[in-house]
Design a protein around this motif. Structure first.
Motif, short mmCIF file in Angstrom:
data_model
loop_
_atom_site.label_atom_id
_atom_site.label_comp_id
_atom_site.label_asym_id
_atom_site.label_seq_id
_atom_site.Cartn_x
_atom_site.Cartn_y
_atom_site.Cartn_z
N ASP A 146 -76.79 -16.50 -21.02
CA ASP A 146 -78.10 -17.14 -20.85
C ASP A 146 -78.18 -18.33 -21.81
O ASP A 146 -78.29 -18.15 -23.02
N TYR A 147 -78.11 -19.53 -21.28
CA TYR A 147 -78.11 -20.73 -22.12
C TYR A 147 -78.54 -21.93 -21.29
O TYR A 147 -78.56 -21.88 -20.05
N VAL A 148 -78.84 -23.01 -21.99
CA VAL A 148 -79.16 -24.28 -21.35
C VAL A 148 -78.22 -25.33 -21.94
O VAL A 148 -77.95 -25.34 -23.14
N LEU A 149 -77.70 -26.21 -21.09
CA LEU A 149 -76.84 -27.28 -21.55
C LEU A 149 -77.67 -28.44 -22.09
O LEU A 149 -78.76 -28.73 -21.57
N ILE A 150 -77.14 -29.11 -23.11
CA ILE A 150 -77.83 -30.24 -23.72
C ILE A 150 -76.94 -31.48 -23.57
O ILE A 150 -75.79 -31.49 -24.02
N SER A 151 -77.49 -32.53 -22.96
CA SER A 151 -76.80 -33.82 -22.90
C SER A 151 -77.26 -34.65 -24.09
O SER A 151 -78.44 -35.01 -24.18
N PRO A 152 -76.38 -34.96 -25.05
CA PRO A 152 -76.82 -35.60 -26.29
C PRO A 152 -77.31 -37.03 -26.13
O PRO A 152 -78.08 -37.52 -26.96
N ASP A 153 -76.89 -37.72 -25.07
CA ASP A 153 -77.32 -39.09 -24.87
C ASP A 153 -77.09 -39.48 -23.41
O ASP A 153 -76.53 -38.70 -22.62
N ALA A 154 -77.48 -40.71 -23.06
CA ALA A 154 -77.36 -41.17 -21.67
C ALA A 154 -75.91 -41.21 -21.21
O ALA A 154 -75.61 -40.96 -20.04
N GLY A 155 -75.00 -41.52 -22.14
CA GLY A 155 -73.60 -41.61 -21.78
C GLY A 155 -73.01 -40.29 -21.32
O GLY A 155 -72.05 -40.27 -20.54
N ALA A 156 -73.55 -39.19 -21.81
CA ALA A 156 -73.03 -37.87 -21.46
C ALA A 156 -73.78 -37.22 -20.30
O ALA A 156 -73.38 -36.15 -19.83
N LEU A 157 -74.85 -37.86 -19.82
CA LEU A 157 -75.75 -37.22 -18.86
C LEU A 157 -75.05 -36.87 -17.55
O LEU A 157 -75.22 -35.77 -17.01
N LYS A 158 -74.28 -37.80 -17.02
CA LYS A 158 -73.63 -37.57 -15.73
C LYS A 158 -72.68 -36.38 -15.79
O LYS A 158 -72.69 -35.51 -14.91
N LYS A 159 -71.88 -36.31 -16.86
CA LYS A 159 -70.94 -35.20 -16.98
C LYS A 159 -71.66 -33.88 -17.23
O LYS A 159 -71.25 -32.83 -16.73
N THR A 160 -72.75 -33.92 -18.02
CA THR A 160 -73.50 -32.70 -18.30
C THR A 160 -74.15 -32.16 -17.02
O THR A 160 -74.14 -30.96 -16.77
N ALA A 161 -74.69 -33.06 -16.21
CA ALA A 161 -75.32 -32.65 -14.95
C ALA A 161 -74.30 -32.02 -14.01
O ALA A 161 -74.57 -31.00 -13.36
N ALA A 162 -73.10 -32.60 -13.95
CA ALA A 162 -72.05 -32.05 -13.09
C ALA A 162 -71.61 -30.67 -13.58
O ALA A 162 -71.38 -29.76 -12.78
N LEU A 163 -71.49 -30.52 -14.90
CA LEU A 163 -71.10 -29.23 -15.47
C LEU A 163 -72.19 -28.18 -15.22
O LEU A 163 -71.89 -27.03 -14.87
N ALA A 164 -73.45 -28.57 -15.39
CA ALA A 164 -74.56 -27.65 -15.15
C ALA A 164 -74.57 -27.16 -13.70
O ALA A 164 -74.82 -25.98 -13.43
N GLN A 165 -74.29 -28.07 -12.79
CA GLN A 165 -74.24 -27.68 -11.38
C GLN A 165 -73.11 -26.69 -11.12
O GLN A 165 -73.28 -25.72 -10.39
N ARG A 166 -71.96 -26.94 -11.71
CA ARG A 166 -70.82 -26.03 -11.53
C ARG A 166 -71.12 -24.65 -12.10
O ARG A 166 -70.75 -23.63 -11.50
N LEU A 167 -71.80 -24.61 -13.26
CA LEU A 167 -72.08 -23.33 -13.92
C LEU A 167 -73.35 -22.66 -13.40
O LEU A 167 -73.59 -21.48 -13.69
N GLY A 168 -74.17 -23.41 -12.68
CA GLY A 168 -75.43 -22.86 -12.17
C GLY A 168 -76.47 -22.64 -13.24
O GLY A 168 -77.22 -21.65 -13.20
N VAL A 169 -76.54 -23.56 -14.22
CA VAL A 169 -77.51 -23.45 -15.30
C VAL A 169 -78.34 -24.73 -15.39
O VAL A 169 -78.02 -25.73 -14.75
#
Length: 275
Positions: A146-169
């Motif tokens: 049980d966790y939430v992913l954090i995108s530290p800045d705009a540069g990381a947002l695209k990759k964080t969103a893709a990872l969140a989708q893969r993990l379902g979080v």
């Protein structure tokens, strides 16, 4: 395919060809391949942290080609100069392009890089294969439910969103401002109202001194975050772990930049299983 590891402590594809490498008194790197390679395809692995490392790669490629190697492949997980991917002031060099031009001149059949800092690096490289951070991050998170992913800045947002989708979080976007002349950070913002009781997992490509992650940790705590986890693909950790471990309960990285041993760090060794 044969393998040559230009750093003996970094063997992502396993043990490689025997060779002798040394530096002449004038500072020039040199290498002698000690096994037959004529007609073979060869996978080169290396970690470049200096122009001396780059020089060893250059002479190694020349030696391999002179020994009759058919095709050369390169695994260079941390791409040097990737953060200097734009010129913000007059008189600066575009460092990432300098390294990319040198790599391109070696005419590899394929160049594998791991979780590049931006799209600029793969755009500059020929025959490039980008390895995502997703399998690595998923490996780090197997013990969390049980966790939430954090995108530290705009540069990381695209990759964080893709990872969140893969993990379902879920994921939370953050932002910061950086003075390009001084490198100083300011105005860290977390775009979430309430993180009380949450385990927040910060995922990014590089940790150097850690200033971004320290300021972000303070902001996340102010929003009620209960536990903090840091996952970075490339761990430089130039200021060590004392400050980071005061905020982060777990810190994960790979050995893409260096091999480290610290109680504060869980280092995941790169191997084809993560590709």
């Amino acid at each position: 395919m044969k393998v040559i590891n230009l750093e003996y402590t970094f063997q992502p594809y396993g043990p490689g060809l025997a060779y002798e490498a040394f530096t002449f008194n004038g500072g020039e790197p040199h290498i002698r391949i000690q096994e037959p390679v004529a007609g073979a395809d060869v996978q080169v692995t290396t970690r470049i942290r200096s122009f001396q490392d780059m020089g060893l790669l250059l002479v190694a490629v020349d030696a391999l080609r002179r020994a009759g190697v058919q095709n050369l492949y390169l695994f260079l997980p941390y791409f040097p100069g990737a953060r200097q991917d734009r010129c913000t002031q007059v008189g600066e060099a575009l460092t990432v392009k300098i390294y990319a031009d040198l790599i391109n001149a070696l005419q590899f059949k394929e160049v594998q890089i791991f979780d590049p800092h931006s799209d600029v690096t793969p755009a500059l490289l020929q025959n490039v294969k980008v390895i995502s951070n997703q399998t690595f991050a998923q490996t780090c998170l197997v013990s969390l439910s049980d966790y939430v992913l954090i995108s530290p800045d705009a540069g990381a947002l695209k990759k964080t969103a893709a990872l969140a989708q893969r993990l379902g979080v879920d994921y939370v976007e953050c932002s910061k401002k950086r003075n390009t002349a001084t490198g100083q950070l300011s105005n860290v913002r977390v775009y979430a109202d309430d993180l009380r009781g949450q385990t927040c997992v910060v995922v990014d490509d590089i940790c150097d001194g850690g200033a971004t992650f320290l300021q972000l940790a303070e902001a996340l705590r102010q929003h009620g975050a209960d536990s903090l986890v840091l996952i970075v693909s490339h761990g430089i950790f130039s200021r060590g772990f004392t400050e980071l471990s005061a905020y982060y309960d777990q810190i994960f990285s790979t050995d893409s930049f260096q091999t480290l041993s610290s109680d504060a760090l869980t280092q995941v060794h790169l191997s084809p299983a993560l590709f």
